[in-house]
Scaffold this active site. Structure first.
Site, short mmCIF file in Angstrom:
data_model
loop_
_atom_site.label_atom_id
_atom_site.label_comp_id
_atom_site.label_asym_id
_atom_site.label_seq_id
_atom_site.Cartn_x
_atom_site.Cartn_y
_atom_site.Cartn_z
NE ARG A 146 141.89 98.28 64.28
CZ ARG A 146 142.30 97.41 65.01
NH1 ARG A 146 143.23 96.62 64.36
NH2 ARG A 146 142.07 97.04 66.34
CE LYS A 170 142.93 101.30 65.95
NZ LYS A 170 142.02 101.78 66.84
CG HIS A 240 133.98 100.61 61.69
ND1 HIS A 240 135.04 100.15 62.41
CD2 HIS A 240 132.74 100.90 62.35
CE1 HIS A 240 134.68 100.00 63.53
NE2 HIS A 240 133.47 100.22 63.84
NE ARG A 243 137.70 96.63 63.44
CZ ARG A 243 138.68 95.92 63.72
NH1 ARG A 243 139.25 94.92 62.88
NH2 ARG A 243 139.26 95.99 65.13
CG HIS A 266 139.22 94.79 69.43
ND1 HIS A 266 137.38 94.63 69.37
CD2 HIS A 266 139.28 95.91 68.59
CE1 HIS A 266 137.04 95.35 68.49
NE2 HIS A 266 138.02 96.05 68.01
CE1 TYR A 275 131.90 96.77 65.67
CE2 TYR A 275 133.80 95.61 66.87
CZ TYR A 275 133.19 96.56 65.96
OH TYR A 275 134.61 97.41 65.36
#
Length: 296
Positions: A146, A170, A240, A243, A266, A275
């Protein structure tokens, strides 16, 4: 009067743009007029959630999209937060409101050709800016990290023995991502130029400006938009999208969904599955070629 005070607060304290302030103003005036017309109430401090809900229903029925409705509600919520802050109201009537569901827009990823073309342009510039910009694009595309993860990469987290780098994702979740040989080469060339700058870099961030400060989000966006505007006609050109390209190209070339999930950092497959729709045509081709009756 309260609306004017709120708009001044947005302009002078929050430093919002004139365009944003005008959007807030239009939303609040429209709501105020609705309250006067339907409830004969021009004092917004006496408004309750039932009146707000009635307004929401009216603009939905008028054909306003859920995304636009949510933006208008956000304007109203910010206004009542302000009123609460200056003690004009005790409670924000929108404090428990849940936004309307909006279908997520998934932008089209860059093609392999577009990415290769952008990198070829970058290879022509071997000064500090050129090497740093190339490294930014190569890292985003080859690792799928990211933008925030990219910005916070540190030199000390590069493992040259295993060709990996530690990424802080994250919720402060760490993971290792693989550095492809061509990326390691770019890192080496870039670090030589970085050292020549002779700037203080106490925090040890990998990617810095010419003054030695950590790169920032708008800079990363500008770099990507600048180079991909030369090779792509896609509307959105952002970190993004790179990505997204990373995930899509892996899936197109046979990587499993679980593998891509881990590489992207994720926490669930549901986040990764967004995706897969772009890989559908590729999946159809593979299916038609591989299935016994596919050629019939």
């Amino acid at each position: 009067m309260l609306i004017s005070s709120f708009l001044e607060y947005l302009e002078f304290e929050k430093k919002y743009s004139k365009h944003t302030i005008m959007a807030y103003k239009n939303d609040l005036i429209a709501f105020s007029e609705f309250c006067v017309e339907n409830y004969e109430e021009n004092n917004l401090t006496r408004i309750h959630y039932r009146e707000i809900r009635s307004w929401i229903v009216s603009i939905v029925n008028a054909g306003t999209s859920n995304r636009s409705v949510n933006r208008k509600i956000s304007s109203l919520k910010s206004f009542y937060n302000f009123l609460q802050k200056i003690e004009e109201v005790d409670v924000n009537p929108l404090s428990k409101h849940k936004s309307l569901k909006v279908q997520k827009k998934v932008s089209s990823p860059f093609t392999e050709r577009e990415i290769n073309d952008a990198i070829e342009i970058l290879k022509k510039k071997n000064d500090f800016d050129g090497l740093r910009n190339r490294l930014i694009i190569e890292l985003l595309y080859s690792t799928g990290i990211r933008r925030a993860e990219l910005i916070n990469l540190k030199e000390k987290n590069i493992d040259y023995v295993n060709n990996t780098i530690k990424v802080l994702g994250k919720r402060n979740k760490e993971r290792l991502v693989v550095l492809l040989p061509f990326v390691v080469e770019t890192i080496d060339s870039y670090l030589i130029k970085k050292k020549e700058l002779q700037v203080s870099d106490d925090e040890g961030f990998l990617l810095v400006t010419k003054k030695g400060g950590k790169i920032y989000e708008t800079l990363v966006y500008r770099i990507i938009n600048s180079y991909f505007s030369r090779v792509s006609t896609k509307g959105k050109k952002s970190p993004h999208v790179l990505r997204h390209a990373f995930a899509t190209h892996l899936l197109n070339n046979g990587a499993s969904l679980n593998s891509v999930k881990e590489l992207l950092g994720h926490s669930s497959l549901a986040s990764t599955q967004v995706y897969t729709h772009n890989s559908l045509e590729e999946i159809k081709k593979v299916f038609n070629m591989a299935h016994p009756r596919g050629a019939d």
